[in-house]
Design a protein around this motif. Structure first.
Motif, mmCIF file in Angstrom:
data_model
loop_
_atom_site.group_PDB
_atom_site.id
_atom_site.type_symbol
_atom_site.label_atom_id
_atom_site.label_comp_id
_atom_site.label_asym_id
_atom_site.label_seq_id
_atom_site.Cartn_x
_atom_site.Cartn_y
_atom_site.Cartn_z
ATOM 1 N N PRO A 179 0.763 -1.254 -0.151
ATOM 2 C CA PRO A 179 -0.075 0.176 0.019
ATOM 3 C C PRO A 179 1.121 1.308 -0.170
ATOM 4 O O PRO A 179 1.864 1.121 1.008
ATOM 5 N N ASP A 180 0.761 2.178 -0.496
ATOM 6 C CA ASP A 180 1.153 3.811 -0.481
ATOM 7 C C ASP A 180 0.581 4.297 0.555
ATOM 8 O O ASP A 180 -0.244 3.342 1.352
ATOM 9 N N ALA A 181 0.347 5.839 0.381
ATOM 10 C CA ALA A 181 0.616 6.458 1.187
ATOM 11 C C ALA A 181 -1.424 6.777 1.329
ATOM 12 O O ALA A 181 -2.009 6.436 2.758
ATOM 13 N N SER A 182 -2.112 6.654 -0.156
ATOM 14 C CA SER A 182 -2.916 6.587 0.258
ATOM 15 C C SER A 182 -3.579 5.207 0.479
ATOM 16 O O SER A 182 -4.915 5.226 -0.071
ATOM 17 N N GLY A 183 -3.475 4.157 0.562
ATOM 18 C CA GLY A 183 -3.791 2.696 0.431
ATOM 19 C C GLY A 183 -3.775 2.475 -0.242
ATOM 20 O O GLY A 183 -4.482 0.938 -0.775
ATOM 21 N N ARG A 184 -3.371 2.858 -1.820
ATOM 22 C CA ARG A 184 -3.603 2.166 -3.096
ATOM 23 C C ARG A 184 -2.414 1.712 -2.802
ATOM 24 O O ARG A 184 -1.187 1.500 -2.911
ATOM 25 N N LEU A 185 -2.476 0.068 -3.384
ATOM 26 C CA LEU A 185 -1.351 -0.801 -4.117
ATOM 27 C C LEU A 185 -0.645 -0.791 -5.026
ATOM 28 O O LEU A 185 -1.198 -0.185 -5.725
ATOM 29 N N VAL A 186 0.607 -0.497 -4.661
ATOM 30 C CA VAL A 186 1.680 -0.469 -5.987
ATOM 31 C C VAL A 186 2.584 -1.433 -6.262
ATOM 32 O O VAL A 186 2.365 -2.166 -5.081
ATOM 33 N N ARG A 187 3.738 -1.525 -7.117
ATOM 34 C CA ARG A 187 4.456 -2.395 -6.246
ATOM 35 C C ARG A 187 5.089 -2.899 -5.502
ATOM 36 O O ARG A 187 5.516 -1.305 -4.941
ATOM 37 N N ALA A 188 5.334 -3.527 -5.185
ATOM 38 C CA ALA A 188 6.131 -4.011 -3.908
ATOM 39 C C ALA A 188 7.963 -3.444 -4.099
ATOM 40 O O ALA A 188 8.298 -3.115 -5.095
ATOM 41 N N ASN A 189 8.736 -2.312 -3.366
ATOM 42 C CA ASN A 189 9.808 -2.173 -3.544
ATOM 43 C C ASN A 189 10.652 -3.255 -3.029
ATOM 44 O O ASN A 189 9.823 -4.607 -2.091
ATOM 45 N N THR A 190 12.080 -2.929 -3.121
ATOM 46 C CA THR A 190 12.849 -4.323 -2.138
ATOM 47 C C THR A 190 12.984 -4.764 -0.929
ATOM 48 O O THR A 190 12.772 -6.217 -0.562
#
Ligand code: ATP
Ligand code: MG
Lengths: 219, 281
Positions: free
Chosen positions: B95-106
Motif C-alpha cells: 500500500p502507498d501513502a493513500s492505501g492504494r496498492l503499488v508494486r512492492a519495493n525491494t
C-alpha cells in the motif's frame, strides 16, 4: 662496433636498481587499486539501475579504446588547467589503476557471468541481501577461475610502466634514458632495463602462480 | 501477542466463545495473477487460495506454468497482473501513502518474502561451502542469529534429514539425494511458513527419490507448514497432498482431493493427462 662496457654497466647498476624499485612499486600500487576498483566497476555494470550501469559501461569502453599514454598525459598535463594538480607519480599510478581497472572489470565480468543463475535464485529464496550474496556466495565462485587472468594483468602493468617516463616519472626507463643522455651510451642501460623487466616479470609470475595454488580448493 | 498466560502456564486463546469466528485467512493467495513472456501467457488470471498447513500438489503437462507459479511466489519472477498475498499481506504489492496498492519495493519484498522458502529441482547448494555452512549462512546473515545458535539449528535440521554425519562434507561429495536433503534443511533453517518444492526429485536417480520424499513426508506430519509441491510423481501426490491442482495453459483446470482428482476426474484434459502419465510409468 660498440662492445658491452662491463665496468660502466656495474657503475650504473645501483642507480638502475634504485629506479627498478620505483617501477615495481608503481606496478604493485596500480595493480592493487585496479583489482579493487575493477571489481566495483564490474558489479556496478551488472546493476539493474541504469543510472549506474550505463555510465560505467561507457567509461569502461572509452578507457579500453584509448591508449594509456594519452590517459596519463591527460591526467598530468590537462587536469591542472581545471585546477587539479597531480604529481607525476600520482598521475601515473592513477592512470595505470584506472586503465587496468577497466580491463580487470571485464575479467570479473566473465567470472560473474560464469556463476550459474541458479545461485542467484538460491540467495533470493534465502532472502539474502545483494551485498552479502556477492561477498559470501557469488564472488568466491566467480573469482577462483579468473585469478590467473587477473595475475597476468599485474605483469602487463609492470611492462606498461615505462609509458610513465613520458610524464617524467622516474621509473627505470626514465632513469636509463637519463643515463644515456648523460654518457652517450645507451647499450648498457637499455640492456640492463630489459634484463630487469625479465627478472621482475618472472618473479611476479612465480608469485602469482604460488598464490593461485594456495587458493585452490582443498578438495 | 496479547495471549494471556494462565496460572498453570498454558495459553488461552483471546477469542472467547462469544466472539464471532474469524474468517479463515489463506496463507497464500493468488488473485488474478497473469504472467507473460512476450506473446506467451504463462499464468492466465490465476486464482488460488492455500490455507495454513495445507499441502497442495500441482500437476500438469510440461510448459503449463507450474514452475512459474512457484517462482512468482518466491519473487523470482515478476508478475504482470494480479496480486499475490502471503499470510494476509500483499507480497508483490504494497500500500502507498493513500492505501492504494503499488508494486512492492525491494524492502517490502524482502520482508514478506521471508515467509516463503523454496527447494529447487537442481538443489542449488553453495558449492564452496560445507553442508553445515550451507545451512548456517542465511540464518546468520539474514536473520542475524548468533553463530552458535545457527550452528545448533543447522545440526538439528541436518539430523532431521538424516545427514548428521555429513556436516563437514562439501556438496560435490554428496549424492543427489543427500544434496537435496541439505537443500531442504537449508530452506527450513529460515523458518518459513510456506515451503515450495519444484520437482525436487526429478534430477534424482529413482532409488534416491525415496529418501527425499520421506523427509518431505515427515515435514508434512511434524510441522504446521504450508506446502506447495510441483511433482510428476502421482503416487506421492496422492498420498501426501490434501488437494491436487491440475494445471493447464496457465490456469488451474481442475482441482480436488487426491481421490477426486485421480479416481474421478471430471475434465477430459485431466483424464488425458493422467492416462498419459500412467502409460509413461
Ligand atoms: N525466462 C523465460 N522466457 C521465456 N519463456 C519462458 C521463460 N521461462 C519459462 N518460459 C515459458 O513459460 C512456459 C511455462 O514454463 P514453466 O517452467 O512454468 O512450465 P512447467 O509447467 O514448470 O513445465 P515443466 O513441467 O516442463 O517444468 C513454458 O512454455 C516456458 O517455455
Ligand atoms: Mg517446471
Amino acid at each position: 662496433m660498440n662492445f658491452f662496457d662491463w665496468p660502466f654497466a656495474l657503475e650504473i647498476l645501483p642507480r638502475l636498481l634504485d629506479a627498478s624499485l620505483a617501477t615495481l612499486g608503481i606496478a604493485l600500487a596500480g595493480f592493487a587499486i585496479a583489482v579493487v576498483l575493477g571489481l566495483f566497476l564490474a558489479i556496478g555494470r551488472r546493476s539493474r539501475q541504469r543510472w549506474l550501469s550505463w555510465p560505467i559501461t561507457g567509461l569502461i569502453e572509452f578507457i579500453r579504446s584509448t591508449p594509456l599514454l594519452i590517459q596519463v598525459y591527460f591526467l598530468f598535463y590537462v587536469l591542472p588547467n581545471y585546477g587539479l594538480q597531480l604529481s607525476a607519480l600520482q598521475a601515473g599510478i592513477i592512470g595505470i589503476a584506472l586503465h587496468y581497472a577497466c580491463y580487470t572489470a571485464e575479467v570479473y565480468r566473465a567470472g560473474l557471468d560464469a556463476v550459474p543463475r541458479a545461485q542467484w535464485e538460491a540467495v533470493t529464496a534465502l532472502n539474502m541481501r545483494p551485498w552479502t550474496a556477492y561477498r559470501d556466495v557469488i564472488l568466491p565462485q566467480a573469482l577462483r577461475p579468473v585469478l590467473p587472468a587477473l595475475g597476468n594483468y599485474l605483469i602487463s602493468i609492470l611492462k606498461d610502466t615505462p609509458v610513465l617516463s613520458a610524464i617524467t616519472v622516474v621509473e627505470i626507463m626514465q632513469r636509463a634514458k637519463n643515463i644515456g643522455s648523460e654518457s652517450f651510451r645507451y647499450l648498457e642501460p637499455i640492456t640492463l632495463v630489459g634484463l630487469f623487466f625479465l627478472i621482475l616479470s618472472l618473479g611476479l609470475a612465480w608469485c602469482v602462480r604460488r598464490l593461485e595454488n594456495r587458493m585452490e580448493p582443498a578438495r | 501477542m496479547n495471549t494471556p498466560v494462565q496460572p498453570d502456564g498454558t495459553l488461552s486463546p483471546t477469542l472467547g466463545p462469544e466472539q464471532p469466528e474469524q474468517p479463515e485467512q489463506p496463507m497464500v493467495r493468488f488473485a488474478g495473477v497473469t504472467k507473460r513472456y512476450g506473446e506467451l501467457t504463462v499464468l492466465d488470471g490465476l486464482d488460488l487460495d492455500v490455507q495454513e498447513g495445507e499441502k497442495v500438489a500441482i500437476i500438469g503437462p510440461s510448459g503449463s506454468g507450474k514452475s512459474t507459479l512457484l517462482r512468482a511466489l518466491m519473487t523470482l519472477e515478476e508478475i504482470d497482473e494480479g496480486v499475490i498475498e502471503v499470510d494476509g499481506e500483499p507480497l508483490t504489492h504494497m500500500p502507498d501513502a493513500s492505501g492504494r496498492l503499488v508494486r512492492a519495493n525491494t524492502r517490502h519484498l524482502r520482508r514478506v518474502r521471508g515467509n516463503v522458502g523454496m527447494v529447487f529441482q537442481s538443489f542449488n547448494l553453495f558449492p564452496h561451502m560445507s553442508v553445515r555452512q550451507n545451512v548456517m549462512e542465511a540464518p546468520v546473515q539474514v536473520l542475524g542469529l548468533a553463530k552458535s545458535e545457527a550452528r545448533e539449528r543447522a545440526e538439528e535440521l541436518l539430523a532431521m534429514v538424516g545427514l548428521e554425519d555429513k556436516l563437514e562434507h562439501f556438496p560435490a561429495q554428496l549424492s543427489g539425494g543427500q544434496q537435496q536433503r541439505v537443500a531442504i534443511a537449508r530452506a527450513l533453517a529460515m523458518r518459513p511458513k510456506v515451503m515450495l518444492f519444484d520437482e525436487v526429485t526429478s534430477a534424482l536417480d529413482p532409488e534416491l527419490c525415496g529418501e527425499v520424499l520421506n523427509v518431505i513426508r515427515r515435514l508434512g506430519e511434524a510441522h504446521n507448514l504450508t506446502m506447495l509441491m510441483v511433482t510428476h510423481q502421482m503416487g506421492f501426490a496422492r498420498e501426501f497432498a490434501d488437494r491436487v491442482c491440475f494445471f493447464h495453459q496457465g490456469r488451474i483446470h481442475e482441482q480436488g482431493t487426491p481421490d477426486e482428482l485421480f479416481n474421478q476426474p471430471r475434465e477430459d484434459r485431466t483424464r488425458e493427462f493422467l492416462s498419459a502419465v500412467n502409460e509413461a510409468s
